[in-house]
Design a protein around this motif. Structure first.
Motif, PDB file in Angstrom:
ATOM      1  N   THR A 168     -71.633   0.660  12.485  1.00  0.00           N
ATOM      2  CA  THR A 168     -70.478   1.152  11.729  1.00  0.00           C
ATOM      3  C   THR A 168     -70.916   2.147  10.656  1.00  0.00           C
ATOM      4  N   GLY A 172     -69.950   6.001  10.238  1.00  0.00           N
ATOM      5  CA  GLY A 172     -69.410   6.452   8.953  1.00  0.00           C
ATOM      6  C   GLY A 172     -70.152   7.659   8.417  1.00  0.00           C
ATOM      7  N   CYS A 275     -64.404   8.514  14.101  1.00  0.00           N
ATOM      8  CA  CYS A 275     -63.394   7.576  13.576  1.00  0.00           C
ATOM      9  C   CYS A 275     -63.200   6.398  14.533  1.00  0.00           C
ATOM     10  N   GLY A 278     -66.357   4.160  14.592  1.00  0.00           N
ATOM     11  CA  GLY A 278     -66.479   3.342  13.392  1.00  0.00           C
ATOM     12  C   GLY A 278     -65.492   2.184  13.379  1.00  0.00           C
TER      13      GLY A 278
END
Length: 292
Positions: A168, A172, A275, A278
């Protein structure tokens, strides 16, 4: 009399013994990245032909080893850091083959980086003595290849410390990198009025972060999630990440306006892929934690 009570002499210990191979490899990666960025700074400031176009000497001091002015300093410090990076690359390769607990994949990667290093040194010499755009480009992409090899090797040696949340975090980092890359680019969407050496340095720093984020997301995602959709997302980010990095470089070097729309379009798609990656990886990590 017994000599057992005499104080023992201090023994010299290698860098890997003192700090551990993972830390040594991470430090080597930092040196490689610093060498790339200093090379960008040298070119952006027009210092590539400083040092009176000498190599490996410069233009001042004993044996012309030191810089005589600020432009020469940019070129000199690039060579100086590159020298330490080269030693670190060689040291990491030798240590990887000598240490019994180092993954053979890591050893292969860093040895390949070591093999590419003298080629990169030769290309660096040619950028000073010949200074052709093809050589400059090859010099840059060889450096990026070495950087990528050491990112992969570093992720491998730190595998046990990289959990699901790392995926993640990598998505990001990529998510932040894409708009910064566009904002610092010489396009209509760029927020900078002048593509100055500082702006170029920042954009290439973002490029390295983008490449590293893609590699980490793919590798750690494969280890921590047995999930085809997530791996597919990671694969798409790899392709788009390389495309955006390449087109961004072409815009800087060749100022081809026709590439603007393609570059921006792929960057926007990459942003939304980051996006999705994540969000998906965070959701999967949360479910896994809840199950335990």
């Amino acid at each position: 009399m017994s000599s057992d009570s005499s104080p023992s002499r201090p023994t010299l210990r290698s860098v890997t013994d003192r700090f551990g191979y993972p830390h040594f490899l991470a430090a080597t990666l930092v040196l490689v990245a610093a060498t790339i960025l200093l090379g960008v700074a040298a070119k952006a400031t027009g210092s590539g032909l400083a040092c009176e176009a000498n190599w490996p000497q410069c233009d001042a001091g004993p044996f012309n080893l030191f810089p005589a002015n600020l432009p020469s300093f940019y070129e000199w410090i690039h060579r100086f850091v590159a020298m330490f990076a080269g030693f670190a690359i060689i040291g990491s390769a030798v240590a990887a083959w000598r240490l019994p607990d180092i993954d053979t994949r890591v050893a292969s990667l860093v040895v390949l980086g070591m093999v590419l290093t003298p080629i990169q040194v030769y290309l660096g010499r040619e950028t000073v003595l010949v200074y052709e755009m093809d050589i400059l480009s090859l010099h840059f992409w060889t450096a990026i290849l070495i950087f990528g090899l050491f990112v992969v090797a570093t992720v491998l040696v730190w595998r046990s410390a990289l959990g699901a949340e790392t995926v993640t975090a990598a998505f990001g980092l990529g998510l932040l990198s894409v708009p910064l890359h566009i904002a610092l680019s010489p396009t209509d969407l760029g927020v900078v009025s002048e593509y100055s050496p500082t702006v170029q340095l920042l954009q290439y720093g973002v490029t390295l972060a983008l490449i590293a984020a893609v590699i980490v997301a793919i590798m750690v995602g494969r280890w921590r999630f047995d999930d085809r959709p997530l791996l597919a997302i990671a694969g798409v980010t790899a392709v788009l990440g390389l495309a955006v990095s390449y087109l961004g470089r072409q815009l800087v070097m060749n100022n081809i306006s026709a590439l603007d729309q393609l570059y921006i379009g792929l960057a926007v798609v990459l942003f939304f892929i980051f996006c999705a990656g994540g969000y998906y990886s965070h959701t999967r990590a949360t479910r896994t934690d809840s199950a335990h």
